[in-house]
Design an enzyme around this catalytic site. Structure first.
Site, PDB file in Angstrom:
ATOM      1  N   VAL A 109      -3.284   1.684  -6.036  1.00 20.33           N
ATOM      2  CA  VAL A 109      -1.844   1.471  -5.872  1.00 20.33           C
ATOM      3  C   VAL A 109      -1.587   0.113  -5.245  1.00 20.33           C
ATOM      4  O   VAL A 109      -0.764  -0.667  -5.711  1.00 20.33           O
ATOM      5  CB  VAL A 109      -1.223   2.589  -5.001  1.00 20.33           C
ATOM      6  N   SER A 113       0.336  -2.873  -7.589  1.00 22.23           N
ATOM      7  CA  SER A 113       1.781  -2.987  -7.425  1.00 22.23           C
ATOM      8  C   SER A 113       2.227  -3.390  -6.028  1.00 22.23           C
ATOM      9  O   SER A 113       3.385  -3.722  -5.835  1.00 22.23           O
ATOM     10  CB  SER A 113       2.444  -1.645  -7.764  1.00 22.23           C
ATOM     11  N   SER A 114       1.336  -3.351  -5.070  1.00 21.90           N
ATOM     12  CA  SER A 114       1.680  -3.636  -3.677  1.00 21.90           C
ATOM     13  C   SER A 114       2.710  -2.653  -3.134  1.00 21.90           C
ATOM     14  O   SER A 114       3.395  -2.934  -2.164  1.00 21.90           O
ATOM     15  CB  SER A 114       2.212  -5.075  -3.527  1.00 21.90           C
ATOM     16  N   CYS A 115       2.865  -1.506  -3.775  1.00 22.24           N
ATOM     17  CA  CYS A 115       3.830  -0.508  -3.346  1.00 22.24           C
ATOM     18  C   CYS A 115       3.097   0.721  -2.809  1.00 22.24           C
ATOM     19  O   CYS A 115       1.936   0.953  -3.108  1.00 22.24           O
ATOM     20  CB  CYS A 115       4.722  -0.082  -4.511  1.00 22.24           C
ATOM     21  N   GLY A 116       3.810   1.514  -2.038  1.00 21.72           N
ATOM     22  CA  GLY A 116       3.260   2.785  -1.613  1.00 21.72           C
ATOM     23  C   GLY A 116       2.407   2.710  -0.370  1.00 21.72           C
ATOM     24  O   GLY A 116       1.956   3.722   0.127  1.00 21.72           O
TER      25      GLY A 116
END
Length: 287
Positions: A109, A113-116
């Site tokens: 993750v 996406s650098s998200c979460g």
């Protein structure tokens, strides 16, 4: 194998006049990357340099760091239901004895996406997996990379001149490696900036030139955390972008010693971190 560009019919409206004509578009297809036979990741990419893309991705994941650690990369035959080869699935085989890190869903993750994940977890993940410090000196005898702003200002035009597919489609991002003297080393294009960087890094791995400790990485568009991460994992000391960086990219650059330049347009630019590599005029630096 998929082509870099494809043709589609388009209705053009110019000053009220309407006509139909074919248009050249950049191709976008999924690529599944398998590691030692096991599915690892899927990325949307422009076909071409797929083996380098897979290798570069695994450098950024901390799996590979030297050419001898890579045994083979192949397209997977029978990747579709009818048994044909779609050339959209590659399997990377590591050399015997290479220790595979625990690449969990959480790790994927953050890299894709650098998200979460919170910023601290993302920064810690890079710090604990990076093989080389962002260090452009070889002992006390080699001076650090030091770049004149005028040299940096010339790089976007050199990148643009090398973008062959962009001229036909207008729809590709690009990433380029330059020497500290401003000479172009390599350039790759892709529908995704992160893929273009992976292709550069993967080619360097295959050529045995990692770490890229005295180079400048220039990317079209913005500088995300993901791109800063890829630069750090490849040992690149300078990342420049023609648009803005993200806050987490600046944090990572400051923590690792990466020089991060944004809004590189003409003679204008912002230096967000690692200013010791930029030959700033004293009065400007103090202002």
């Amino acid at each position: 194998m998929g082509r870099v560009t494809e043709r589609r019919k388009v209705i053009r409206i110019r000053d009220g006049a309407v006509n139909t004509r074919p248009d050249t578009l950049v191709a976008e297809e999924p690529l599944e990357i398998r590691l030692n036979g096991k599915p690892l990741a899927i990325t949307m990419r422009t076909p071409g340099d797929d083996f380098a893309l897979a290798a570069g991705f695994l450098v950024s994941e901390g799996v590979l760091g030297a050419a001898e650690e890579l045994q083979n990369i192949v397209y997977c035959a029978g990747a579709t239901v009818d048994g044909s080869n779609s050339y959209n699935v590659v399997d990377v085989t590591t050399a015997p004895g290479v220790v595979i890190p625990d690449i969990t869903l959480e790790r994927n993750v953050y890299t894709t996406s650098s998200c979460g994940l919170c910023g601290k977890a993302s920064l810690d993940a890079v710090r604990t997996t990076a093989r080389w410090p962002v260090d452009d000196t070889a002992g006390d005898t080699t001076p650090p990379v030091r770049l004149e702003p005028e040299l940096l200002a010339r790089l976007p035009d050199r990148l643009r001149a090398a973008q062959r597919v962009f001229d036909r489609t207008g729809g590709l991002h690009a990433a380029a490696l330059f020497t500290e003297e401003g000479e172009l080393v390599d350039v790759r294009e892709d529908v995704g900036r992160h893929n273009a960087v992976d292709k550069l890094v993967g080619r360097a791995l295959q050529n045995g030139t990692l770490p890229l400790s005295r180079t400048v990485l220039l990317v079209s568009g913005r500088a995300s955390f993901e791109l800063a991460q890829k630069a750090v994992m490849a040992g690149i000391p300078v990342l420049a972008a023609v648009s803005a960086p993200s806050s987490l990219a600046v944090d990572l650059a400051a923590e690792t010693g990466l020089t991060l330049v944004g809004f590189l347009r003409g003679s204008n630019m912002n230096v967000y971190a690692g200013e010791h590599r930029i030959a700033l005029r004293a009065e400007a630096a103090q202002g």
